[in-house]
Design an enzyme around this catalytic site. Structure first.
Site, PDB file in Angstrom:
ATOM      1  N   SER A 277     -27.207  32.230  -5.881  1.00  0.00           N
ATOM      2  CA  SER A 277     -27.824  32.972  -4.765  1.00  0.00           C
ATOM      3  C   SER A 277     -26.998  34.226  -4.520  1.00  0.00           C
ATOM      4  O   SER A 277     -25.903  34.369  -5.063  1.00  0.00           O
ATOM      5  CB  SER A 277     -27.813  32.113  -3.498  1.00  0.00           C
ATOM      6  N   ASP A 278     -27.497  35.144  -3.725  1.00  0.00           N
ATOM      7  CA  ASP A 278     -26.601  36.197  -3.248  1.00  0.00           C
ATOM      8  C   ASP A 278     -25.863  35.626  -2.032  1.00  0.00           C
ATOM      9  O   ASP A 278     -26.125  34.497  -1.585  1.00  0.00           O
ATOM     10  CB  ASP A 278     -27.360  37.492  -2.929  1.00  0.00           C
TER      11      ASP A 278
END
Ligand code: NOJ
Length: 741
Positions: A277-278
């Site tokens: 994920s970011d």
């Protein structure tokens, strides 16, 4: 071929991939064996990425208990090795950690920002720069970098355009692949190799109104034509990891997008790397309005095949519960953990978990030379009236402007590990080293946003005593990058006043603009005799600029992005559609008579105040020499489905300097079932042409190069007439035509 691939991908991809399971290789067998020994908690631990906190007891305990798979932002090699020792020797299964960092354009030796790297149009120097970054970062134990950012970026207001390779799909693809190669080499297990991360998947660069993290709406055909290709190429080049983007795309945040992460990445592209994920982007699906709470976010991200939660605590807080409730199957968790373990095996971390004890490999002479070459090739000559450049090496020169001696600012965005510009050589320092040149220095302004007038007066007085003036203006590093968008793209502070005052002295005036994005510098360009534009160029910006200014090197950079005349033109890019009423600059707002009848100013696709054209087009860049392009020659005027069209073009250096020219190949599909852009870059070649000589550039086009995604989402070239250009930028040149049948 491409047609067939796409037909299969869209129609039967999942089915085919499912039915042709490959025999497991030794690594996959090891992964399965390890997985079979892991508890659910240990699996979830692998899916957890934490931000470094030194050797805190909490961190040590979490590592010992198998609650962490990766740590980002820890670069003290002793801390890295000690945490790794705890993971390997004290955790139940001894699974190594992987340490990650945003090493975006250099670790210690800083290269130009990626936008500047793209301006080199030289993938070899981009690859070499990534290699330097990997060697330096791996010495600190960092084996995973969150780069390259291959978001096609067409809006200069967006601060992260700095971190991109610009507006073009093809150029971003070439530069992205070169970067991956530089980080990873052919062997990810090499201790100096660093896993690359293709980010941000996907569409982040299309943020509405150029404001960071903003919503995107991108029709699938455009996704496939414009935004996907750099990512697909990165996957095919073996890029070890991918990162989700922060934005929602057509209403779905990427961290919850089954379409992006499963249908496209895993099933169509058969990708077996790690998807992270970011930063807290799983958690942020709550404020997006896509998830009710953190548990819902963990549920949606896990089921959308996001393998690792970066600093978001969604998986550690809720995944176990979700598995126990049967809402996330353990098979989904296993698949994520497989992808994570695969990265660790590929990096050789099970055999060589520690950063080797060595003298640090920072600022090696070859690395500095690579940084200098990249900086030099990244500078774009925008204007050179009356051959104001190169400067006379025996003159008295006034060096002025807030960027002339600001090591920190020439570093640009994203250089965590050398943010102060240690070892940076500024233009002032470099020019002072030039034998025979007499350098006076008056900064004029202390920093780019400075509005004080006293320094301007001093600079003007000094200018009167000089033979020529070089004024270094632009943006401080803090004005571009993540979260640093601008609605006004003019030079900040009183820089324009400084330039006006210097121009009024009548002395030859050279501007060097050092910035993180295109700027609206039309007025300043008019006032100056010559303008060199350099996106923040890192450690060796100064020596590179000094060589260019004095003619020891000849500018060869080309713009990787269109420069607007006014910010209100954004987004503005060369590969636009024609519209039914293409731009005709009929009348300027100030020339319209009061009471003029409604249609007296025409009705075309242009702005009354900014016209229909940009300040400088994509691909633009002058040299100290001049080049003449011959007419492109085609091997055939009829391209068949299985055929190849060879395009050749003679380019003659008609000036007195040996110099590099980047010849650009563009095509246009004149009539298609979906309107196509007025030009699209299909190839380029940077070629050294000695003064007075001619070189021939050769390109090959196949139907794959002409393909586009259709309304039914199949990608193939449509028969019909095409134009082809070989030109010095995206606006010039004369096309020749051919038929595709
Ligand atoms: C957020 C950024 O969007 C991403 O590009 C970066 O890699 C992560 N933070 C980690 O710092």
């Amino acid at each position: 071929m491409k047609l067939l691939r796409n037909v299969l991908a869209v129609g039967m991809g999942a089915l085919l991939l499912g039915s042709c399971a490959k025999p497991k290789d030794a690594m996959e067998v090891k992964i399965d064996r390890l997985l079979s020994q892991m508890t659910l908690e240990e699996k979830i631990g692998q899916m957890n990425q934490l931000s470094g906190a030194g050797l805190s007891d909490d961190m040590k305990n979490q590592v010992r208990d198998g609650k962490v798979g990766s740590i980002l932002n820890e670069v003290d090699v002793d801390v890295v090795n000690e945490l790794q020792r705890i993971a390997v020797e004290e955790s139940r299964l001894g699974i190594p950690l992987v340490f990650a960092r945003d090493v975006i354009h250099g670790f210690k030796t800083v290269m130009p920002i990626p936008l500047g790297q793209a301006a080199t149009w030289n993938p070899a120097v981009v690859e070499a720069g990534a290699r330097v970054a990997a060697e330096e970062a791996s010495a600190a134990g960092v084996r995973w970098t969150f780069s390259p950012m291959i978001d096609v970026s067409r809006d200069p207001r967006w601060g992260r355009i700095a971190e991109s390779y610009g507006e073009d799909t093809y150029l971003s693809t070439v530069m992205g692949v070169a970067t991956v190669r530089g980080y990873q080499t052919d062997d990810l297990a090499d201790p100096t190799a660093v896993a690359a991360c293709a980010k941000h998947f996907c569409g982040y660069g299309a943020a509405e109104s150029g404001r960071d993290y903003n919503t995107t709406w991108i029709p699938e055909a455009q996704l496939r034509d414009v935004y996907f290709p750099p990512f697909q190429a990165a996957a095919e080049a073996g890029c070890a990891t991918f990162m989700c983007s922060f934005n929602d795309i057509n209403g779905v945040p990427s961290s919850g997008s089954k379409f992006l992460n499963i249908d496209v990445l895993r099933n169509e592209w058969d990708y077996d790397g790690l998807l992270v994920s970011d930063w807290a982007s799983i958690q942020q699906m709550v404020p997006h309005g896509f998830c009710a709470d953190l548990k819902d976010a963990a549920y949606k991200a896990a089921n959308a095949a996001v393998d690792m939660d970066m600093a978001g605590y969604a998986y550690t807080s809720h995944l176990k519960e979700l598995v126990e409730e049967g809402r996330v199957s353990e098979a989904v968790v296993d698949e994520a953990v497989r992808n994570i373990l695969r990265l660790k095996f590929r990096l050789g971390l099970f055999d060589n978990p520690y950063a080797p004890k060595q003298d640090h490999p920072y600022y090696k002479e070859e690395s500095l030379q690579t940084a200098k070459q990249a900086a030099e090739e990244s500078a774009v000559l925008l204007k050179n009236e009356g051959n104001a450049l190169p400067l006379d090496g025996g003159c008295t020169l006034l060096v002025t402007g807030p960027l002339a001696d600001s090591p920190r600012d020439q570093m640009g965005t994203w250089c965590f590990d050398n943010a102060e510009g240690e070892r940076a050589v500024t233009p002032l320092q470099a020019l002072r080293q030039v034998n025979g040149l007499r350098v006076m220095y008056e900064p004029g302004l202390a920093y780019s946003r400075d509005r004080s007038q006293a320094g301007i007066r001093r600079a003007v007085q000094a200018a009167r005593r000089a033979d020529a003036v070089v004024c270094f203006v632009g943006e401080e590093a803090i004005l571009s990058g993540e979260g640093k968008c601008r609605a006004d793209l003019s030079l900040p502070g009183a820089q324009t006043e400084l330039i006006c005052a210097l121009a009024a002295t009548g002395k030859p005036l050279v501007l060097v603009v050092m910035a993180g994005r295109p700027l609206t510098i039309g007025t300043e360009v008019q006032l100056a005799d010559a303008v060199l534009f350099q996106f923040h160029a890192g450690t060796m910006a100064g020596p590179a600029l000094a060589d260019l200014l004095l003619g020891k090197a000849v500018p060869s950079g080309k713009l990787p992005v269109t420069f607007p005349t006014m910010a209100g033109q954004a987004p503005v890019y060369y590969a636009h559609k024609n519209t039914g009423r293409p731009p005709v600059d009929v009348a300027h707002i100030d020339s319209i008579p009061v009471g003029a009848p409604q249609f007296s100013v025409g009705a075309s696709s242009y702005y009354l105040d900014a016209g229909g054209w940009p300040l400088f087009p994509f691909g633009y860049g002058l040299s100290y020499t001049t080049f003449e392009y011959g007419e492109p020659h085609l091997s055939t005027d009829l391209l068949t489905e299985s055929g190849t069209l060879t395009v050749t073009c003679d380019i003659t250096n008609t000036g007195i300097y040996d110099a590099y020219e980047t010849a650009q190949l563009y095509t246009r599909d004149l009539v298609a079932s979906l309107c196509q852009p007025v030009r699209q870059l299909r190839g380029f070649e940077k070629v050294l042409i000695p003064a007075g000589e001619t070189r021939t550039v050769t390109f090959e086009l196949t139907p794959d190069d002409l393909a586009f995604c259709h309304a039914d989402l199949r990608t193939y070239a449509e028969p019909g007439e095409f134009q082809v250009w070989v030109s010095t930028d995206s606006q010039s040149g004369k096309p020749v035509t051919f038929e595709y049948e």
